[in-house]
Design an enzyme around this catalytic site. Structure first.
Site, PDB file in Angstrom:
ATOM      1  CD  GLU A   8     101.078  96.446 -42.269  1.00  0.00           C
ATOM      2  OE1 GLU A   8     100.054  96.993 -41.831  1.00  0.00           O
ATOM      3  OE2 GLU A   8     101.044  95.518 -43.088  1.00  0.00           O
ATOM      4  CD  GLU A  20     100.980  91.038 -46.249  1.00  0.00           C
ATOM      5  OE1 GLU A  20     101.627  92.088 -46.299  1.00  0.00           O
ATOM      6  OE2 GLU A  20      99.815  90.975 -45.838  1.00  0.00           O
TER       7      GLU A  20
END
Ligand SMILES: *[C@@H]1O[C@H](CO)[C@@H](O)[C@H](O)[C@H]1NC(C)=O
Length: 266
Positions: A140, A145
């Site tokens: 990932e 984020e």
């Protein structure tokens, strides 16, 4: 192993460029996601949040009716229910959206232009990321984020539990600050790294150059090749002149904020 096939998750105004094999290599535009095709190219994932947030991911119809996702003018709007008062734990979580792109890419240059980023706030967890098949085993890349009131972006690479992938801690290669260096999802000593944390480079927000948390948005770019992954970000005014050109050339963009050399993953 570093991810080999990636899907885009939650993207606004993303341009994908591919790198043809030819004597003089240059990127050419392969696909654009914008107001003309955005909701045809992304699927609403209305299942339980795998990260256990206090959230209810809704389907497209609910998102449209509740005005949580729509096209407003020349912009794709993705938001959350910001008006309902909820009582935890009796009420189900706040309505929001998680969307996932249909296309899969193995390498390329990915440029995403955002018109707005949410201000860091208690309960907020905005994210723009890519992931490989069989998540979380094949990796990932978290491009944008952060959560709650954190004032920095956590650019993060997660690799499979069998790899020894690490961020290259060479300050001459990138400008961000390393928080954890072992990308292996299973790497944890419970002091400086928790399970599933991955290798994190901090991009300090609210600086003159970082768009993190900026209500005017900004641009994030990911260059993913066989040799490395680089991630840049800029406020709109500060992006390189060729960012929207037919042949953007990252070699002239200066140091990225984060840098991963997948060769270290094997
Ligand atoms: C899209 O949603 C926003 C936020 O709810 C709302 O302000 C805007 O009017 C909506 N636009 C359209 C075209 O429905």
């Amino acid at each position: 192993m570093a991810p080999s096939i990636m899907r885009l998750a939650l993207a606004v105004g993303v341009a994908i460029l591919s790198h043809p094999v030819q004597a003089v290599q240059e990127y050419i535009l392969e696909k654009t996601y914008d107001v003309n095709n955005f909701f045809d190219e992304f699927t609403f994932i209305d299942t339980t949040d795998l990260s256990h947030g206090y959230v209810t991911y809704v389907d497209q119809q609910t998102a449209t009716t509740d005005k949580i996702a729509n096209i407003t003018g020349n912009t794709v709007y993705l938001g959350v229910d910001s008006t309902t008062k909820l009582h935890w734990p009796t009420d189900s979580g706040r309505k929001s959206v998680r969307i996932e792109g249909h296309d899969e890419y193995s390498q390329g240059l990915f440029v995403a232009s955002f018109a707005h980023f949410p201000k860091p706030a208690c309960g907020a967890w905005p994210a723009f990321w890519m992931y490989g098949p069989d998540w979380p085993n094949s990796g990932e890349i978290d491009i944008y984020e952060s959560w709650n009131e954190a004032t920095f972006n956590e650019i993060t690479f997660h690799s499979s539990t069998s790899s020894t992938c690490e961020l290259q801690a060479d300050p001459s290669k990138f400008t961000g600050t390393i928080q954890t260096s072992n990308c292996n999802n299973a790497a944890a000593n419970y002091v400086t790294q928790y399970p599933g944390q991955g290798c994190v480079t901090e991009e300090i927000g609210a600086s003159s150059t970082s768009p993190f948390g900026n209500d005017q948005g900004g641009i994030y770019a990911v260059e993913f090749t066989a040799d490395y992954i680089k991630i840049w970000s800029w406020t709109h005014g500060a992006a390189p002149a060729d960012i929207n050109s037919a042949h953007p050339d990252p070699s002239g963009w200066g140091l990225p904020r984060a840098y991963l050399k997948p060769a270290l993953c094997f």
